[in-house]
Design a protein around this motif. Structure first.
Motif, short mmCIF file in Angstrom:
data_model
loop_
_atom_site.label_atom_id
_atom_site.label_comp_id
_atom_site.label_asym_id
_atom_site.label_seq_id
_atom_site.Cartn_x
_atom_site.Cartn_y
_atom_site.Cartn_z
N ASP A 1 43.40 41.04 38.81
CA ASP A 1 42.25 41.10 39.71
C ASP A 1 41.37 42.27 39.29
N ALA B 1 39.99 38.48 36.57
CA ALA B 1 39.29 37.63 37.53
C ALA B 1 38.62 38.47 38.61
N GLN C 1 49.26 33.25 30.34
CA GLN C 1 48.48 34.47 30.54
C GLN C 1 48.98 35.25 31.74
N ILE D 1 43.73 37.33 31.68
CA ILE D 1 42.48 36.96 32.35
C ILE D 1 42.17 38.01 33.41
N ASN E 1 47.23 37.32 34.93
CA ASN E 1 45.97 37.43 35.65
C ASN E 1 45.87 38.81 36.30
N GLU F 1 38.61 36.51 29.55
CA GLU F 1 39.95 36.38 28.95
C GLU F 1 40.01 36.98 27.56
N PRO G 1 35.30 42.22 36.05
CA PRO G 1 36.14 41.60 35.02
C PRO G 1 35.66 41.84 33.59
N GLU H 1 35.79 35.15 35.07
CA GLU H 1 37.12 35.05 34.44
C GLU H 1 37.02 35.40 32.97
#
Length: 118
Positions: free
Chosen positions: A11, A53, A7, A51, A9, A39, A15, A37
């Motif tokens: 920020d 986050a 994946q 994801i 990620n 996804e 989210p 989180e």
């Protein structure tokens, strides 16, 4: 040794909202709707995913990593993404490029490349 790309990620201040936006933009499915989180993936069991986050700090500068997308019709795809809430982004790309730089609702840049020519 082998590696599998699991994946990317991202920020995010929110989210869930950002993950939902990207899910709609890409036509991907949600595989984890956790508030910390969130996804998404192309299909439930297909990698890589993204994801989103939760982080306390906001985005302050241009991303050092961004995604590029190649559509069938660049103009139509840019219009669709803008209608979803993306906005044009200037990262110093100049006026003579073949791609369009956009930013998602939290300011993360990505590019919509020109359509492939046969």
């Amino acid at each position: 040794m082998t590696l599998e790309w699991e994946q990317v990620n991202v920020d995010a201040a929110d989210p869930v909202a950002l993950g939902r936006w990207w899910s709609e933009a890409l036509g991907w499915v949600v595989v984890n709707d956790d508030r910390e989180e969130y996804e998404i993936r192309p299909e439930k069991d297909r990698l890589p995913g993204i994801i989103f986050a939760a982080v306390p700090e906001g985005k302050t500068i241009k991303n050092r990593l961004h995604l590029d997308f190649r559509p069938d019709d660049q103009d139509a795809e840019v219009a669709r993404l803008l209608a979803l809430g993306a906005r044009h982004a200037d990262v110093g790309q100049g006026d003579d490029v073949t791609w369009v730089t956009l930013a998602d609702p939290e300011g993360n840049e990505f590019c919509v490349l020109s359509s492939r020519r046969s």
